[in-house]
Design a protein around this motif. Structure first.
Motif, PDB file in Angstrom:
ATOM      1  N   GLU A 117     -30.033 -24.958  13.869  1.00 28.58           N
ATOM      2  CA  GLU A 117     -29.222 -26.137  13.532  1.00 28.58           C
ATOM      3  C   GLU A 117     -29.160 -26.359  12.019  1.00 28.58           C
ATOM      4  OE1 GLU A 117     -27.183 -27.783  15.530  1.00 28.58           O
ATOM      5  OE2 GLU A 117     -27.846 -26.381  17.061  1.00 28.58           O
ATOM      6  N   ASN A 118     -30.250 -26.099  11.313  1.00 26.71           N
ATOM      7  CA  ASN A 118     -30.233 -26.223   9.856  1.00 26.71           C
ATOM      8  C   ASN A 118     -29.229 -25.249   9.248  1.00 26.71           C
ATOM      9  OD1 ASN A 118     -32.099 -28.275   9.749  1.00 26.71           O
ATOM     10  ND2 ASN A 118     -33.830 -26.909   9.393  1.00 26.71           N
ATOM     11  N   HIS A 119     -29.139 -24.058   9.809  1.00 31.04           N
ATOM     12  CA  HIS A 119     -28.167 -23.072   9.327  1.00 31.04           C
ATOM     13  C   HIS A 119     -26.741 -23.587   9.551  1.00 31.04           C
ATOM     14  CE1 HIS A 119     -26.533 -19.172   8.299  1.00 31.04           C
ATOM     15  NE2 HIS A 119     -25.873 -19.147   9.437  1.00 31.04           N
ATOM     16  N   ARG A 120     -26.497 -24.206  10.678  1.00 26.28           N
ATOM     17  CA  ARG A 120     -25.169 -24.746  10.968  1.00 26.28           C
ATOM     18  C   ARG A 120     -24.800 -25.882  10.021  1.00 26.28           C
ATOM     19  NH1 ARG A 120     -25.253 -24.939  17.572  1.00 26.28           N
ATOM     20  NH2 ARG A 120     -25.134 -22.685  17.864  1.00 26.28           N
ATOM     21  N   ARG A 121     -25.784 -26.594   9.524  1.00 29.49           N
ATOM     22  CA  ARG A 121     -25.529 -27.716   8.609  1.00 29.49           C
ATOM     23  C   ARG A 121     -24.949 -27.251   7.284  1.00 29.49           C
ATOM     24  NH1 ARG A 121     -25.315 -32.550   9.562  1.00 29.49           N
ATOM     25  NH2 ARG A 121     -25.900 -33.104   7.460  1.00 29.49           N
ATOM     26  N   GLU A 122     -25.054 -25.969   7.001  1.00 35.66           N
ATOM     27  CA  GLU A 122     -24.506 -25.449   5.755  1.00 35.66           C
ATOM     28  C   GLU A 122     -23.030 -25.806   5.604  1.00 35.66           C
ATOM     29  OE1 GLU A 122     -25.221 -21.288   5.307  1.00 35.66           O
ATOM     30  OE2 GLU A 122     -27.380 -21.516   5.346  1.00 35.66           O
ATOM     31  N   VAL A 123     -22.315 -25.871   6.715  1.00 39.16           N
ATOM     32  CA  VAL A 123     -20.898 -26.228   6.667  1.00 39.16           C
ATOM     33  C   VAL A 123     -20.732 -27.619   6.068  1.00 39.16           C
ATOM     34  CG1 VAL A 123     -18.891 -26.787   8.100  1.00 39.16           C
ATOM     35  CG2 VAL A 123     -20.195 -24.721   8.538  1.00 39.16           C
ATOM     36  N   CYS A 124     -21.618 -28.526   6.415  1.00 39.35           N
ATOM     37  CA  CYS A 124     -21.532 -29.902   5.927  1.00 39.35           C
ATOM     38  C   CYS A 124     -21.952 -30.016   4.463  1.00 39.35           C
ATOM     39  CB  CYS A 124     -22.425 -30.814   6.766  1.00 39.35           C
ATOM     40  SG  CYS A 124     -22.061 -30.760   8.524  1.00 39.35           S
ATOM     41  N   GLU A 125     -22.857 -29.173   4.042  1.00 39.28           N
ATOM     42  CA  GLU A 125     -23.451 -29.306   2.715  1.00 39.28           C
ATOM     43  C   GLU A 125     -22.710 -28.540   1.626  1.00 39.28           C
ATOM     44  OE1 GLU A 125     -27.335 -27.943   3.683  1.00 39.28           O
ATOM     45  OE2 GLU A 125     -27.865 -29.807   4.715  1.00 39.28           O
ATOM     46  N   THR A 126     -21.680 -27.807   1.958  1.00 32.65           N
ATOM     47  CA  THR A 126     -20.989 -26.976   0.965  1.00 32.65           C
ATOM     48  C   THR A 126     -19.598 -27.489   0.628  1.00 32.65           C
ATOM     49  OG1 THR A 126     -20.107 -25.570   2.692  1.00 32.65           O
ATOM     50  CG2 THR A 126     -22.205 -24.895   1.682  1.00 32.65           C
ATOM     51  N   GLY A 127     -19.215 -28.618   1.180  1.00 34.29           N
ATOM     52  CA  GLY A 127     -17.889 -29.151   0.907  1.00 34.29           C
ATOM     53  C   GLY A 127     -16.783 -28.491   1.707  1.00 34.29           C
ATOM     54  N   MET A 128     -17.163 -27.701   2.696  1.00 33.28           N
ATOM     55  CA  MET A 128     -16.155 -26.993   3.471  1.00 33.28           C
ATOM     56  C   MET A 128     -15.246 -27.948   4.243  1.00 33.28           C
ATOM     57  SD  MET A 128     -16.415 -23.922   6.271  1.00 33.28           S
ATOM     58  CE  MET A 128     -17.465 -22.930   5.258  1.00 33.28           C
ATOM     59  N   ILE A 129     -15.781 -29.047   4.710  1.00 31.19           N
ATOM     60  CA  ILE A 129     -14.966 -29.996   5.469  1.00 31.19           C
ATOM     61  C   ILE A 129     -13.852 -30.559   4.586  1.00 31.19           C
ATOM     62  CG2 ILE A 129     -14.991 -32.218   6.671  1.00 31.19           C
ATOM     63  CD1 ILE A 129     -17.805 -31.421   7.682  1.00 31.19           C
ATOM     64  N   GLU A 130     -14.187 -30.869   3.342  1.00 30.47           N
ATOM     65  CA  GLU A 130     -13.174 -31.368   2.413  1.00 30.47           C
ATOM     66  C   GLU A 130     -12.120 -30.295   2.131  1.00 30.47           C
ATOM     67  OE1 GLU A 130     -16.503 -31.741   1.910  1.00 30.47           O
ATOM     68  OE2 GLU A 130     -16.538 -33.877   2.434  1.00 30.47           O
ATOM     69  N   ARG A 131     -12.575 -29.041   1.969  1.00 32.17           N
ATOM     70  CA  ARG A 131     -11.616 -27.952   1.735  1.00 32.17           C
ATOM     71  C   ARG A 131     -10.722 -27.753   2.947  1.00 32.17           C
ATOM     72  NH1 ARG A 131     -16.286 -25.833  -0.324  1.00 32.17           N
ATOM     73  NH2 ARG A 131     -16.504 -24.185   1.235  1.00 32.17           N
ATOM     74  N   LEU A 132     -11.263 -27.944   4.130  1.00 26.54           N
ATOM     75  CA  LEU A 132     -10.461 -27.827   5.342  1.00 26.54           C
ATOM     76  C   LEU A 132      -9.401 -28.924   5.386  1.00 26.54           C
ATOM     77  CD1 LEU A 132      -9.966 -26.576   8.164  1.00 26.54           C
ATOM     78  CD2 LEU A 132     -11.719 -28.119   9.037  1.00 26.54           C
ATOM     79  N   LYS A 133      -9.820 -30.149   5.077  1.00 26.75           N
ATOM     80  CA  LYS A 133      -8.878 -31.278   5.073  1.00 26.75           C
ATOM     81  C   LYS A 133      -7.753 -31.071   4.061  1.00 26.75           C
ATOM     82  CE  LYS A 133     -12.043 -34.905   6.572  1.00 26.75           C
ATOM     83  NZ  LYS A 133     -12.776 -36.112   6.148  1.00 26.75           N
TER      84      LYS A 133
END
Length: 129
Positions: free
Chosen positions: A66-82
């Motif tokens: 789960e910590n590995h999956r959190r990398e998506v949240c911690e790298t700004g990827m969600i903002e880049r997706l938006k």
């Protein structure tokens, strides 16, 4: 930056099955303690240690994944997706994570533990009076 490799636990062949077995052993051991009381405290204690030990291994690995999956949240990827600004690396990482989610059989794990827990609860209520 998100690591470009698959999580190291996922490189272990049959890791999902191994984790299920550890979780299964832990769950059965802990749920059986109420039924084993007539056999003596030593048996109950042994099953408790087996159950807690198996759960400790299970949750250690799950937390790491789960910590590995959190990398998506911690790298700004969600903002880049938006903002529609994903890099090819972002797309590859998201593809792997979504594919992993689609392959997941965790629903069957939840159903299995629901049934086992309900049976244990019913058994405890009616068989240990």
């Amino acid at each position: 930056m998100i690591s470009q490799h698959t999580h190291y636990w996922q490189k272990i062949p049959q890791i999902a099955t191994i984790l299920f077995v550890f979780g299964f052993i832990g769950g059965i051991a802990l749920r059986s303690t109420i039924f084993l009381t007539p056999l003596g405290q030593e048996i109950v204690d042994l099953m408790w240690y087996i159950g807690v030990g198996a759960y400790t291994v299970f949750y250690f690995v799950r937390i790491s994944i789960e910590n590995h999956r959190r990398e998506v949240c911690e790298t700004g990827m969600i903002e880049r997706l938006k903002s529609n600004a994903l890099s090819p690396e972002d797309v590859a990482v998201l593809h792997e994570m979504l594919s992993s989610h689609c392959r997941s059989k965790v629903k069957y794990n939840y159903v299995t533990w629901f049934v086992i827990s309900a049976a244990s609860l019913i058994g405890a209520v009616f068989l240990t009076r």
